[in-house]
Structures are given as structure tokens and as C-alpha cells.
Design a protein around this motif. Structure first.
Motif, PDB file in Angstrom:
ATOM      1  N   VAL A  71       0.839  -1.189   0.000  1.00  0.00           N
ATOM      2  CA  VAL A  71       0.000   0.000   0.000  1.00  0.00           C
ATOM      3  C   VAL A  71       0.877   1.243   0.000  1.00  0.00           C
ATOM      4  O   VAL A  71       1.802   1.355   0.796  1.00  0.00           O
ATOM      5  N   ASP A  72       0.578   2.167  -0.912  1.00  0.00           N
ATOM      6  CA  ASP A  72       1.254   3.454  -0.951  1.00  0.00           C
ATOM      7  C   ASP A  72       0.329   4.468  -0.285  1.00  0.00           C
ATOM      8  O   ASP A  72      -0.516   5.074  -0.923  1.00  0.00           O
ATOM      9  N   SER A  73       0.464   4.610   1.047  1.00  0.00           N
ATOM     10  CA  SER A  73      -0.421   5.475   1.826  1.00  0.00           C
ATOM     11  C   SER A  73       0.402   6.292   2.809  1.00  0.00           C
ATOM     12  O   SER A  73       1.382   5.794   3.370  1.00  0.00           O
ATOM     13  N   LYS A  74      -0.004   7.525   3.046  1.00  0.00           N
ATOM     14  CA  LYS A  74       0.693   8.347   4.044  1.00  0.00           C
ATOM     15  C   LYS A  74       0.209   8.040   5.457  1.00  0.00           C
ATOM     16  O   LYS A  74       0.781   8.507   6.430  1.00  0.00           O
ATOM     17  N   PHE A  75      -0.859   7.253   5.598  1.00  0.00           N
ATOM     18  CA  PHE A  75      -1.434   6.957   6.903  1.00  0.00           C
ATOM     19  C   PHE A  75      -0.962   5.628   7.495  1.00  0.00           C
ATOM     20  O   PHE A  75      -1.002   5.457   8.702  1.00  0.00           O
ATOM     21  N   TYR A  76      -0.583   4.680   6.655  1.00  0.00           N
ATOM     22  CA  TYR A  76      -0.137   3.387   7.159  1.00  0.00           C
ATOM     23  C   TYR A  76       0.685   2.658   6.104  1.00  0.00           C
ATOM     24  O   TYR A  76       0.702   3.030   4.936  1.00  0.00           O
ATOM     25  N   ARG A  77       1.396   1.614   6.560  1.00  0.00           N
ATOM     26  CA  ARG A  77       2.144   0.738   5.667  1.00  0.00           C
ATOM     27  C   ARG A  77       1.498  -0.640   5.756  1.00  0.00           C
ATOM     28  O   ARG A  77       1.161  -1.092   6.856  1.00  0.00           O
ATOM     29  N   ALA A  78       1.314  -1.285   4.609  1.00  0.00           N
ATOM     30  CA  ALA A  78       0.666  -2.597   4.627  1.00  0.00           C
ATOM     31  C   ALA A  78       1.050  -3.401   3.399  1.00  0.00           C
ATOM     32  O   ALA A  78       1.424  -2.841   2.370  1.00  0.00           O
ATOM     33  N   THR A  79       0.942  -4.706   3.556  1.00  0.00           N
ATOM     34  CA  THR A  79       1.116  -5.647   2.457  1.00  0.00           C
ATOM     35  C   THR A  79      -0.090  -6.576   2.494  1.00  0.00           C
ATOM     36  O   THR A  79      -0.500  -7.033   3.561  1.00  0.00           O
ATOM     37  N   CYS A  80      -0.642  -6.843   1.319  1.00  0.00           N
ATOM     38  CA  CYS A  80      -1.864  -7.638   1.205  1.00  0.00           C
ATOM     39  C   CYS A  80      -1.683  -8.662   0.095  1.00  0.00           C
ATOM     40  O   CYS A  80      -1.060  -8.361  -0.933  1.00  0.00           O
ATOM     41  N   ASN A  81      -2.223  -9.842   0.287  1.00  0.00           N
ATOM     42  CA  ASN A  81      -2.194 -10.876  -0.743  1.00  0.00           C
ATOM     43  C   ASN A  81      -3.627 -11.122  -1.220  1.00  0.00           C
ATOM     44  O   ASN A  81      -4.472 -11.557  -0.439  1.00  0.00           O
ATOM     45  N   ILE A  82      -3.898 -10.821  -2.492  1.00  0.00           N
ATOM     46  CA  ILE A  82      -5.220 -11.064  -3.060  1.00  0.00           C
ATOM     47  C   ILE A  82      -5.196 -12.434  -3.716  1.00  0.00           C
ATOM     48  O   ILE A  82      -4.398 -12.688  -4.618  1.00  0.00           O
ATOM     49  N   THR A  83      -6.062 -13.310  -3.226  1.00  0.00           N
ATOM     50  CA  THR A  83      -6.087 -14.683  -3.708  1.00  0.00           C
ATOM     51  C   THR A  83      -7.485 -15.271  -3.545  1.00  0.00           C
ATOM     52  O   THR A  83      -8.313 -14.706  -2.846  1.00  0.00           O
ATOM     53  N   GLU A  84      -7.711 -16.402  -4.189  1.00  0.00           N
ATOM     54  CA  GLU A  84      -8.996 -17.079  -4.051  1.00  0.00           C
ATOM     55  C   GLU A  84      -8.926 -18.040  -2.873  1.00  0.00           C
ATOM     56  O   GLU A  84      -8.015 -18.856  -2.775  1.00  0.00           O
ATOM     57  N   THR A  85      -9.891 -17.906  -1.954  1.00  0.00           N
ATOM     58  CA  THR A  85      -9.970 -18.735  -0.754  1.00  0.00           C
ATOM     59  C   THR A  85     -11.411 -19.173  -0.573  1.00  0.00           C
ATOM     60  O   THR A  85     -12.296 -18.331  -0.474  1.00  0.00           O
ATOM     61  N   ASN A  86     -11.648 -20.479  -0.540  1.00  0.00           N
ATOM     62  CA  ASN A  86     -13.007 -21.011  -0.346  1.00  0.00           C
ATOM     63  C   ASN A  86     -14.011 -20.393  -1.312  1.00  0.00           C
ATOM     64  O   ASN A  86     -15.051 -19.887  -0.909  1.00  0.00           O
ATOM     65  N   ASP A  87     -13.700 -20.388  -2.590  1.00  0.00           N
ATOM     66  CA  ASP A  87     -14.578 -19.894  -3.653  1.00  0.00           C
ATOM     67  C   ASP A  87     -14.880 -18.393  -3.572  1.00  0.00           C
ATOM     68  O   ASP A  87     -15.874 -17.932  -4.123  1.00  0.00           O
ATOM     69  N   ALA A  88     -14.070 -17.622  -2.859  1.00  0.00           N
ATOM     70  CA  ALA A  88     -14.224 -16.162  -2.814  1.00  0.00           C
ATOM     71  C   ALA A  88     -12.842 -15.542  -3.002  1.00  0.00           C
ATOM     72  O   ALA A  88     -11.847 -16.089  -2.530  1.00  0.00           O
ATOM     73  N   VAL A  89     -12.789 -14.422  -3.694  1.00  0.00           N
ATOM     74  CA  VAL A  89     -11.526 -13.710  -3.856  1.00  0.00           C
ATOM     75  C   VAL A  89     -11.405 -12.749  -2.685  1.00  0.00           C
ATOM     76  O   VAL A  89     -12.274 -11.907  -2.455  1.00  0.00           O
TER      77      VAL A  89
END
Length: 138
Positions: free
Chosen positions: A40-58
Motif C-alpha cells: 500500500v502506498d499510503s501516508k497513513f499506514y504501511r501494509a502488504t496484502c495478498n489477493i487470492t482465491e480462498t473457499n470460492d471467494a476472492v
């Protein structure tokens, strides 16, 4: 050279093949192009996220989060936390269509792929848009 029947049959086969190809390509709408690991490119926080399919939902799983007050790092075997719970394709972009949610009149979180490695996220806080840019790292 060709008889009319053979030529007509060849044209018909080509036309059917063309329509099958067009139908297949136009129906192949998916969220696969946003799968991956994002920072995430944010001035309020730093984060890393993994977008993936889990149990038939993204879903968008939080791998790391730090807003200088709360620090979270996902460790294998722990309960998972999610930024997004049910990403769906909508109007050329994506929305976080949380399953089971009732209609409350609230704005949906939208995700728009600006480039194959750049994702624009719009959240609404007190009915005001908060825009973020996420950059693909994997």
C-alpha cells in the motif's frame, strides 16, 4: 475449383468457430488479473496484502500492517485478517461485495486496475472517498 456446397460448408464452419471464440473471450471475466501480493502506498499506514482465491471467494488477506499505533504481521497457522472479503467484477473494475451484508446505503469499496501492477482503491469514510494506490510486488 470448389463446389458451392464445399465452399458454403467451409464458410459456415469458420463463422461458427469465430462466434465460439468471441463468446469464450467475452465471457471470461475474472478477478485473476488482481491476484498477487500488493504493498500500500499510503501516508497513513504501511501494509502488504495478498489477493487470492480462498473457499470460492476472492479475498485480500493482510500480511503486514503498521499505522504507528497498531502493528500486525501474519504468521502461518494464525487466524487470517482481511482487507477485502469477497471481491467481485463490476463495471470494468472490482468491488468488495461482502457476502451476507445487508443493504445499508453505504458506498462499496472499489478496486480499479490502473495498470497490471497498479491498483487504485477507493474506500468511503463518513461518505467521503479515501483513495489509495497499491503496487504489485509479486
Amino acid at each position: 475449383m470448389f463446389s458451392n456446397d464445399a465452399f458454403s460448408f467451409a464458410c459456415m464452419k469458420a463463422t461458427v468457430a469465430f462466434f465460439i471464440l468471441i463468446t469464450f473471450c467475452s465471457c471470461n471475466e475474472s478477478t485473476n488479473d488482481i491476484h498477487g501480493t500488493w504493498t500500500v502506498d499510503s501516508k497513513f499506514y504501511r501494509a502488504t496484502c495478498n489477493i487470492t482465491e480462498t473457499n470460492d471467494a476472492v479475498k485480500g488477506q493482510v500480511l503486514y500492517y503498521n499505522d504507528d499505533t497498531t502493528v500486525y504481521t501474519y504468521n502461518e497457522g494464525e487466524a487470517k485478517n482481511y482487507f477485502f472479503n469477497n471481491i467481485k467484477v463490476k463495471n470494468g473494475g472490482y468491488v468488495d461485495a461482502i457476502s451476507g451484508a445487508t443493504k445499508t446505503g453505504e458506498q462499496l469499496v472499489t478496486l480499479k486496475l490502473r495498470h497490471k501492477d497498479t491498483l487504485d482503491i477507493t474506500r468511503y469514510v463518513m461518505n467521503k472517498p479515501l483513495k489509495e494506490t497499491w503496487i504489485r510486488i509479486k
